[in-house]
Motif scaffolding. Structure first.
Motif, mmCIF file in Angstrom:
data_model
loop_
_atom_site.group_PDB
_atom_site.id
_atom_site.type_symbol
_atom_site.label_atom_id
_atom_site.label_comp_id
_atom_site.label_asym_id
_atom_site.label_seq_id
_atom_site.Cartn_x
_atom_site.Cartn_y
_atom_site.Cartn_z
ATOM 1 N N ARG A 1 8.491 7.521 1.592
ATOM 2 C CA ARG A 1 7.909 8.579 2.409
ATOM 3 C C ARG A 1 8.494 8.477 3.834
ATOM 4 O O ARG A 1 7.600 8.820 4.751
ATOM 5 C CB ARG A 1 6.324 8.664 2.297
ATOM 6 C CG ARG A 1 5.571 8.896 0.930
ATOM 7 C CD ARG A 1 4.305 8.828 1.096
ATOM 8 N NE ARG A 1 3.542 8.911 -0.301
ATOM 9 C CZ ARG A 1 2.431 8.892 -0.892
ATOM 10 N NH1 ARG A 1 1.574 9.201 0.346
ATOM 11 N NH2 ARG A 1 1.990 9.260 -1.808
ATOM 12 N N LEU A 2 9.721 8.224 4.079
ATOM 13 C CA LEU A 2 10.179 8.172 5.404
ATOM 14 C C LEU A 2 10.976 9.393 5.482
ATOM 15 O O LEU A 2 12.026 9.406 5.538
ATOM 16 C CB LEU A 2 11.278 6.826 5.314
ATOM 17 C CG LEU A 2 10.598 5.656 5.241
ATOM 18 C CD1 LEU A 2 11.676 4.235 5.372
ATOM 19 C CD2 LEU A 2 9.553 5.194 6.635
ATOM 20 N N ASN A 3 10.231 10.453 5.322
ATOM 21 C CA ASN A 3 10.843 11.761 5.456
ATOM 22 C C ASN A 3 11.550 12.026 6.904
ATOM 23 O O ASN A 3 12.476 12.979 6.970
ATOM 24 C CB ASN A 3 9.707 12.837 5.229
ATOM 25 C CG ASN A 3 9.082 12.793 4.094
ATOM 26 O OD1 ASN A 3 9.833 12.194 2.887
ATOM 27 N ND2 ASN A 3 7.853 13.408 3.733
ATOM 28 N N GLN A 4 11.099 11.414 8.087
ATOM 29 C CA GLN A 4 11.914 11.639 9.369
ATOM 30 C C GLN A 4 13.097 11.285 9.328
ATOM 31 O O GLN A 4 14.047 11.508 10.137
ATOM 32 C CB GLN A 4 11.030 11.087 10.214
ATOM 33 C CG GLN A 4 11.044 9.497 10.409
ATOM 34 C CD GLN A 4 9.760 9.166 9.585
ATOM 35 O OE1 GLN A 4 9.298 9.711 8.558
ATOM 36 N NE2 GLN A 4 9.437 7.649 9.887
ATOM 37 N N TYR A 5 13.616 10.386 8.234
ATOM 38 C CA TYR A 5 14.956 9.813 8.068
ATOM 39 C C TYR A 5 15.952 10.422 7.300
ATOM 40 O O TYR A 5 17.061 10.048 7.121
ATOM 41 C CB TYR A 5 14.930 8.232 8.056
ATOM 42 C CG TYR A 5 14.335 7.513 9.195
ATOM 43 C CD1 TYR A 5 14.752 7.189 10.343
ATOM 44 C CD2 TYR A 5 12.845 6.955 8.699
ATOM 45 C CE1 TYR A 5 14.002 6.473 11.313
ATOM 46 C CE2 TYR A 5 12.366 6.164 9.811
ATOM 47 C CZ TYR A 5 12.893 6.090 11.077
ATOM 48 O OH TYR A 5 12.252 5.317 11.832
#
Length: 209
Positions: A19-23
């Motif tokens: 869930r590291l959507n910002q990357y």
């Protein structure tokens, strides 16, 4: 991003799982162009986006036809977006290799010969291909631009015969011998193709918002 156009999906999987959507940085292969134009006194913003599918890719001649799942070689989706006075209109067209099992045996000749593989499976593969297109895009107009004679003529005959059982109001097929009619310079003769398909284009038009 739509998975079939996402070229770095394998690299993104660990980020998505955690869930590291910002990357996340989706990567597509294609082109983008935006221009400002004037139609009469109206200012129009025109955007062209083309993206290449990740399935059944390869260089010209080495990758032809479709696979057993109906994915056509070197499939590209192109979208034209026009914006004016707060309105947005979109028109999508796709291109790809003829969607049945065939190949081109590359050798030292200028035009390597074509070989239609497992001809009896052509209707099933082609039906799967167009079912997928209709599911994603709605009504489909298939325009076949290959030559009438020679090796391409055999492909055209197989294409026309295989698609005939599934033709409907939402799936049309048109053949236009581009090289015979237009040659290398007479592109104004494309008006003959337009005359064949203009009723369909007027019926379906753009998707507007």
């Amino acid at each position: 991003a739509e998975p079939r156009f996402l070229w770095n999906s394998y690299l993104l999987e660990p980020l998505i799982e955690n869930r590291l959507n910002q990357y996340l940085l989706p990567v597509i292969q294609g082109s983008f162009q935006n221009i400002h134009a004037e139609v009469g006194s109206e200012k129009v913003n025109v955007t062209l986006i083309a993206r290449r599918c990740t399935r059944r890719i390869g260089t010209r001649m080495w990758r032809r036809g479709a696979d057993a799942e109906g994915y056509a070689a070197n499939f590209v989706e192109s979208e034209q977006i026009m914006q004016s006075k707060g309105f947005t209109a979109s028109y999508v067209q796709v291109r790809g290799s003829m969607p049945f099992l065939w190949e081109q045996i590359v050798d030292l000749t200028y035009k390597p010969s074509f070989d239609i593989v497992r001809q009896e499976e052509a209707p099933r593969v082609l039906e799967r291909h167009f079912h997928d297109l209709q599911k994603k895009y709605g009504a489909v107009l298939a325009v076949d631009l290959v030559n009438t004679g020679g090796g391409e003529g055999r492909l055209r005959e197989r294409y026309a015969k295989s698609i005939e059982p599934i033709l409907s109001e939402d799936l049309r097929y048109v053949h236009f011998d581009f090289h015979r009619v237009c040659g290398h310079v007479h592109f104004e003769r494309l008006s003959q193709l337009y005359d064949q398909i203009k009723d369909y284009l007027r019926k379906h038009r753009y998707v507007a918002s």
